[in-house]
Design a protein around this motif. Structure first.
Motif, short mmCIF file in Angstrom:
data_model
loop_
_atom_site.label_atom_id
_atom_site.label_comp_id
_atom_site.label_asym_id
_atom_site.label_seq_id
_atom_site.Cartn_x
_atom_site.Cartn_y
_atom_site.Cartn_z
N ALA A 131 17.16 92.74 -4.40
CA ALA A 131 18.54 92.48 -4.81
C ALA A 131 18.95 93.44 -5.93
O ALA A 131 18.18 93.70 -6.85
N GLY A 132 20.18 93.93 -5.83
CA GLY A 132 20.73 94.77 -6.90
C GLY A 132 20.00 96.10 -7.02
O GLY A 132 19.41 96.61 -6.07
N GLY A 133 20.06 96.66 -8.23
CA GLY A 133 19.35 97.90 -8.51
C GLY A 133 20.18 99.14 -8.26
O GLY A 133 21.21 99.11 -7.58
N HIS A 134 19.70 100.23 -8.80
CA HIS A 134 20.37 101.52 -8.68
C HIS A 134 20.13 102.12 -7.29
O HIS A 134 19.09 101.87 -6.66
N VAL A 135 21.08 102.92 -6.84
CA VAL A 135 20.95 103.59 -5.54
C VAL A 135 19.65 104.39 -5.48
O VAL A 135 18.96 104.40 -4.44
N LEU A 136 19.30 105.08 -6.56
CA LEU A 136 18.10 105.91 -6.55
C LEU A 136 16.85 105.07 -6.32
O LEU A 136 15.92 105.50 -5.62
N ASP A 137 16.81 103.87 -6.89
CA ASP A 137 15.63 103.02 -6.70
C ASP A 137 15.53 102.54 -5.25
O ASP A 137 14.43 102.42 -4.71
N ALA A 138 16.67 102.26 -4.63
CA ALA A 138 16.64 101.88 -3.21
C ALA A 138 16.10 103.01 -2.36
O ALA A 138 15.27 102.81 -1.46
N ILE A 139 16.53 104.23 -2.64
CA ILE A 139 16.01 105.39 -1.92
C ILE A 139 14.52 105.55 -2.18
O ILE A 139 13.74 105.85 -1.26
N GLY A 140 14.09 105.32 -3.40
CA GLY A 140 12.67 105.45 -3.72
C GLY A 140 11.80 104.48 -2.94
O GLY A 140 10.62 104.76 -2.69
#
Length: 354
Positions: A131-140
């Motif tokens: 849930a949530g989080g920065h776009v970069l972390d989702a890509i990571g």
């Protein structure tokens, strides 16, 4: 993770900020398996920014070429096929259809909460839901199905020495700190008013800062920049439209602070270590602001949510954009000056420190 020499393929076409977010994933994959070839399907602008990234084979796709271009891309990829995995990092319908032309055993996509435009039909695995989080972390998190965890966020945009030399030649380093202004996002409703940029520029100038305007060659950027120059009471160095995408990172690296709406230059500046005074009302800085440091951002996203949706930001789906006419007027000159002063308080000599 067992070492593999079978190639991986990444699909992320655009935009500049998002392809910048993919670079740390590339670094993570390379650290885990230095011998594994990486192929990246990207658009022309992203390629101009990242061309020369060590260990990455780029394949450009022009959306104007449609299905014929997709078939041509498949022919180009066949000598490297099948890929051990496709990392499908984009959920637009065009990117989803394009992914079907990429021969890969595993097709890894976003979790269901981030899926849209039939994304789930084109993947057979998903990254862990979060849930949530920065776009970069989702890509990571695309590394996780491969048995890898991204624990370090590292960029290095492969800037050639000639681009650095060009940036160094644009103004003499006389010891003054530098405020760069990149006034326009490609999403016009995220953009701030020219008179407000001019007021912030004048405030910085009265405190001994050099002010530099940067931007691309679009008519909107030229018009906005001309309006800023006309209304500012102090000199501004106008570099709008003069740099290439390869020259932009070292140009931004010379600034102490960049002021910009949610835009590609925001994320490029963050990648090269420049602090960002981000102007946020239409988008949530916790999701799409400068990844490394959001201390100097103006955040009026919750105010925008309450005004335009009747709900607090916490009640909206994560990633909701509030791109309404006038939304950026919620960001006042006083907000931006206060953020600028926070930077000055933390960096009394104007130095680029953590």
């Amino acid at each position: 993770m067992p070492q593999s020499s079978s190639p991986l393929c990444l699909l992320r076409l655009s935009a500049l900020g998002d392809v910048t977010h993919v670079v740390p994933l590339v670094r993570t994959l390379q650290r885990a398996n230095p011998q594994q070839p990486l192929h990246w399907i990207i658009d022309k602008a992203g390629h101009k920014l990242l061309e020369g990234l060590p260990g990455v084979h780029f394949h450009t796709y022009d959306k104007k070429t449609g299905l014929a271009g997709m078939r041509a891309l498949r022919r180009q990829l066949m000598p490297h096929a099948p890929f051990a995995a496709l990392l499908q990092l984009q959920v637009s319908l065009r990117a989803n259809v394009l992914s079907a032309f990429i021969p890969a055993r595993r097709r890894i996509g976003y979790d269901k909460s981030r899926s849209k435009e039939l994304h789930g039909l084109f993947v057979n695995e998903r990254i862990p839901a979060h849930a949530g989080g920065h776009v970069l972390d989702a890509i990571g998190r695309f590394s996780q199905p491969l048995g890898i965890t991204q624990t370090v966020v590292q960029w290095d945009l492969a800037t050639p020495p000639a681009a650095v030399a060009w940036a160094d030649a644009q103004w003499q380093d006389d010891g003054r700190p530098v405020l760069a202004i990149s006034p326009c996002s490609s999403h016009a409703l995220r953009n701030w008013r020219a008179d407000r940029y001019a007021a912030l520029a004048d405030h910085a100038s009265t405190h001994g800062w050099r002010v530099v305007l940067v931007g691309g060659r679009s008519e909107l950027e030229r018009q906005t920049s001309d309006a800023i120059l006309a209304q500012a009471q102090h000199p501004i160095l106008d570099l709008v439209g003069r740099d290439t995408l390869k020259q932009l990172p070292p140009l931004l690296a010379r600034a102490n602070l960049l002021v910009t709406p949610d835009s590609g230059p925001m994320h490029i500046a963050n990648a090269v270590g420049t602090k960002v005074l981000g102007l946020h009302a239409a988008t949530n800085p916790e999701r799409s602001g400068p990844y490394s440091d959001r201390r100097y951002c103006v955040d009026r996203y919750d105010d925008a949510a309450r005004r335009y949706t009747g709900k607090p930001a916490s009640a909206l789906a994560w990633g909701t954009r509030i791109e309404h006419a006038g939304v950026m007027d919620l960001v006042t000159v006083e907000d931006a000056i206060a953020a600028f002063q926070r930077y000055r308080q933390d960096h009394p000599a104007g130095h680029r420190t953590a």
